[in-house]
Design a protein around this motif. Structure first.
Motif, PDB file in Angstrom:
ATOM      1  N   ASP A  69       0.845  -1.194   0.000  1.00 58.54           N
ATOM      2  CA  ASP A  69       0.000   0.000   0.000  1.00 58.54           C
ATOM      3  C   ASP A  69       0.881   1.245   0.000  1.00 58.54           C
ATOM      4  O   ASP A  69       1.738   1.420   0.866  1.00 58.54           O
ATOM      5  CB  ASP A  69      -0.888  -0.030   1.257  1.00 58.54           C
TER       6      ASP A  69
ATOM      7  N   HIS B 197      -6.816  -0.546   6.055  1.00 56.22           N
ATOM      8  CA  HIS B 197      -6.134  -1.115   4.894  1.00 56.22           C
ATOM      9  C   HIS B 197      -6.605  -2.546   4.659  1.00 56.22           C
ATOM     10  O   HIS B 197      -7.303  -3.138   5.485  1.00 56.22           O
ATOM     11  CB  HIS B 197      -4.615  -1.080   5.079  1.00 56.22           C
TER      12      HIS B 197
ATOM     13  N   SER C 143      -7.857  -0.275  -5.856  1.00 57.44           N
ATOM     14  CA  SER C 143      -7.190   0.021  -4.591  1.00 57.44           C
ATOM     15  C   SER C 143      -8.178   0.206  -3.426  1.00 57.44           C
ATOM     16  O   SER C 143      -9.280  -0.330  -3.454  1.00 57.44           O
ATOM     17  CB  SER C 143      -6.264   1.227  -4.761  1.00 57.44           C
ATOM     18  N   TRP C 144      -7.749   0.954  -2.412  1.00 58.69           N
ATOM     19  CA  TRP C 144      -8.534   1.047  -1.189  1.00 58.69           C
ATOM     20  C   TRP C 144      -9.925   1.639  -1.436  1.00 58.69           C
ATOM     21  O   TRP C 144     -10.910   1.223  -0.808  1.00 58.69           O
ATOM     22  CB  TRP C 144      -7.787   1.873  -0.141  1.00 58.69           C
TER      23      TRP C 144
ATOM     24  N   TRP D  56     -12.012  -1.150  -2.655  1.00 60.87           N
ATOM     25  CA  TRP D  56     -12.088  -2.213  -1.657  1.00 60.87           C
ATOM     26  C   TRP D  56     -13.053  -1.856  -0.526  1.00 60.87           C
ATOM     27  O   TRP D  56     -13.929  -2.642  -0.160  1.00 60.87           O
ATOM     28  CB  TRP D  56     -10.695  -2.492  -1.098  1.00 60.87           C
ATOM     29  N   CYS D  57     -12.919  -0.658   0.027  1.00 58.12           N
ATOM     30  CA  CYS D  57     -13.706  -0.275   1.208  1.00 58.12           C
ATOM     31  C   CYS D  57     -15.132   0.090   0.857  1.00 58.12           C
ATOM     32  O   CYS D  57     -15.971   0.276   1.758  1.00 58.12           O
ATOM     33  CB  CYS D  57     -13.032   0.856   1.971  1.00 58.12           C
TER      34      CYS D  57
ATOM     35  N   VAL E 241     -11.513  -5.383   6.626  1.00 60.34           N
ATOM     36  CA  VAL E 241     -10.710  -4.179   6.817  1.00 60.34           C
ATOM     37  C   VAL E 241      -9.800  -4.386   8.023  1.00 60.34           C
ATOM     38  O   VAL E 241     -10.228  -4.942   9.040  1.00 60.34           O
ATOM     39  CB  VAL E 241     -11.604  -2.953   7.038  1.00 60.34           C
TER      40      VAL E 241
END
Length: 288
Positions: free
Chosen positions: A182, A202, A272-273, A276-277, A284
């Protein structure tokens, strides 16, 4: 004729200077500000390297945030290949063009264009080491004139890069085969001070390599041997590494650093994050 010795990672301002006005060289200004999206264009209009064109991160170097199937692909999803080709042609880029990308942020946005061109098989793309400051340090003046150019003819060739999607990353959690790295700042990685994405933290198992750690104090990249040593402490094999960040932009900075280090084959997780989130069903992690 193609360049016999193309620049494929970095170019110094001193080496750019005698080539900047050559017909088969194209310079792209990639300056941007995540908190003020039009600041990059305003900076370009106020003064840029003579002959440079401008590419906007949101409009030129990213695709639509909603995929065809309706899934959110992150804040800066990759552009569709046809759209990317059209943008690059509009910028006057041909199959034999040496492209130089620069910004004023240590290469964090220029590296995105570097990766995108490599994604369509164009190897002659380099980031100006030290960015606009390095150019001005040579005593060179800036221009406010926007150049005009004929439409380019660049075409897609076999890709020079690799990428993975969210499903690949999710599967890796239960059967780890890749090392996820990351590129965000350590506090955001830990889940602290998150002001960009709705969730802090992350991807479980990820390691943190802040992209600014690739740079020296003067804003230029560290030497290849130093980057090799530092990344070798994080990843066991570059071919099984995946670079990610908040939205797939600064991860490209780590990918460029790996190339400079001679560590080839790492993949990009473009969503990326931010992608993902966006799915509450994905796990998480927080903390170091």
């Amino acid at each position: 004729m193609p360049n016999k010795h193309p620049y494929t990672t970095l170019i110094s301002a001193a080496n750019l200077l005698p080539n900047a006005q050559l017909e088969n060289w194209v310079i792209i200004d990639c300056r941007h500000d995540l908190s003020a999206p039009e600041a990059g264009r305003a900076a370009y209009d106020a003064g840029h390297i003579p002959g440079a064109r401008f590419a906007h991160l949101d409009h030129d170097l990213s695709g639509t945030k909603q995929a065809a199937a309706g899934g959110f692909k992150g804040r800066h999803p990759l552009p569709e290949q046809d759209a990317l080709i059209a943008t690059l042609r509009h910028l006057g880029i041909n199959d034999d063009t040496q492209v130089v990308a620069y910004d004023a942020h240590g290469g964090m946005y220029a590296a995105r264009l570097w990766w995108l061109l490599r994604s369509i098989g164009h190897a002659s793309i380099a980031v100006l080491d030290g960015g606009l400051a390095a150019w001005e340090a040579l005593g060179q003046t800036l221009s406010t004139e926007a150049p005009t150019s004929a439409e380019g003819n660049i075409c897609a060739k076999p890709t020079l890069v690799a990428s993975v999607d969210a499903d690949d990353v999710l599967k890796n959690l239960t059967n780890p085969q890749r090392t996820l790295v990351d590129a965000r700042a350590p506090d955001r990685f830990r889940g602290e001070n998150e002001t960009i994405d709705p969730v802090g933290g992350h991807i479980p198992g990820a390691k943190n390599r802040f992209f600014k750690d690739n740079l020296q104090a003067d804003g230029r990249f560290k030497p290849g041997h130093q980057l090799h040593e530092e990344f070798s402490n994080i990843i066991s094999a570059s071919q099984t590494a995946v670079m990610q960040c908040g939205s797939g932009v600064t991860a490209c900075h780590n990918l460029l650093a790996l190339e400079i280090a001679g560590l080839h084959g790492a993949a990009l997780y473009p969503g990326s994050w931010s992608e993902w989130c966006a799915d509450a069903g994905r796990p998480v992690a927080t903390g170091a």
